[in-house]
Design a protein around this motif. Structure first.
Motif, PDB file in Angstrom:
ATOM      1  N   ALA A   1       3.598  -0.930   3.690  1.00  0.00           N
ATOM      2  CA  ALA A   1       3.078   0.381   3.297  1.00  0.00           C
ATOM      3  C   ALA A   1       4.177   1.429   3.362  1.00  0.00           C
ATOM      4  O   ALA A   1       5.160   1.260   4.086  1.00  0.00           O
TER       5      ALA A   1
ATOM      6  N   ALA B   1       0.824  -1.209   0.000  1.00  0.00           N
ATOM      7  CA  ALA B   1       0.000   0.000   0.000  1.00  0.00           C
ATOM      8  C   ALA B   1       0.858   1.258   0.000  1.00  0.00           C
ATOM      9  O   ALA B   1       2.064   1.206   0.257  1.00  0.00           O
TER      10      ALA B   1
ATOM     11  N   PHE C   1      -1.676   4.131   5.570  1.00  0.00           N
ATOM     12  CA  PHE C   1      -2.532   2.949   5.622  1.00  0.00           C
ATOM     13  C   PHE C   1      -3.132   2.819   7.021  1.00  0.00           C
ATOM     14  O   PHE C   1      -2.453   2.965   8.029  1.00  0.00           O
TER      15      PHE C   1
END
Length: 182
Positions: free
Chosen positions: A97, A70, A74
């Motif tokens: 992330a 991600a 996040f």
């Protein structure tokens, strides 16, 4: 102890919030009850916009993905512990992330459900949903097995043994900080 996570990747953009991870209507489920824990997992990522593939296939209760890759921030939004619990109950093992909402990162650690890896650089343009990846814990790397590209991750540091133990309370019991249950 050498450790790796291998599996399919699910790719998400920036600012994935806890309402997208597990919408408020499912917060009545009690994760400490095994059947409700499983049901909670079956609803993981159900709040995502339609532009994303399904995280859990129709009629299934577990995801085929082991790793989420991600962007920034996040897990933003509320402080609900249900978010990392739902992802863990769905079978996800790690999130990589660019950055996290602090409370989501802390909830991953406290519950022991997921390893919240932080990437050194932005990775969402270097992975596609469904590609295979490996996270190498000893070398702090994620490898895109489909393309062969390798990327550095920030160390989990003191978070790793807590998650390895199964969460904060299990870690405290294992290290003698609190008495073991009889």
């Amino acid at each position: 102890m050498s450790k790796t996570i291998k599996g399919k990747v699910f790719v998400l953009d920036d600012n994935i919030d806890t309402d997208q991870i597990i919408p408020a209507e499912y917060l009545t489920l009690v994760p400490s009850k095994p059947d409700e824990y499983e049901k909670l997992g079956s609803y993981a990522m159900i709040g995502l916009p339609d532009r994303y593939d399904r995280f859990i296939a129709e009629g299934e209760s577990k995801t085929i993905y082991a790793i989420i890759v991600a962007g920034e921030n996040f897990g933003c939004g509320s402080s609900r512990e249900h978010a990392p619990i739902a992802l863990g109950a769905a079978g996800l093992e790690a999130v990589v992330a660019q950055s996290y909402a602090r409370i989501f990162f802390r909830n991953c650690t406290a519950t022991g459900e997921l390893y919240p890896w932080e990437s050194v650089e932005r990775l969402i343009d270097n992975f596609k949903t469904g590609e295979e990846a490996t996270i190498d814990f000893d070398r702090n790397l994620i490898i895109n097995e489909t393309t062969g590209l390798t990327f550095a991750l920030k160390s989990l540091g003191d978070v790793r043994p807590v998650i390895d133990a199964g969460g904060l309370f299990d870690y405290a019991r294992q290290t003698g900080m609190i008495p073991t249950r009889v």
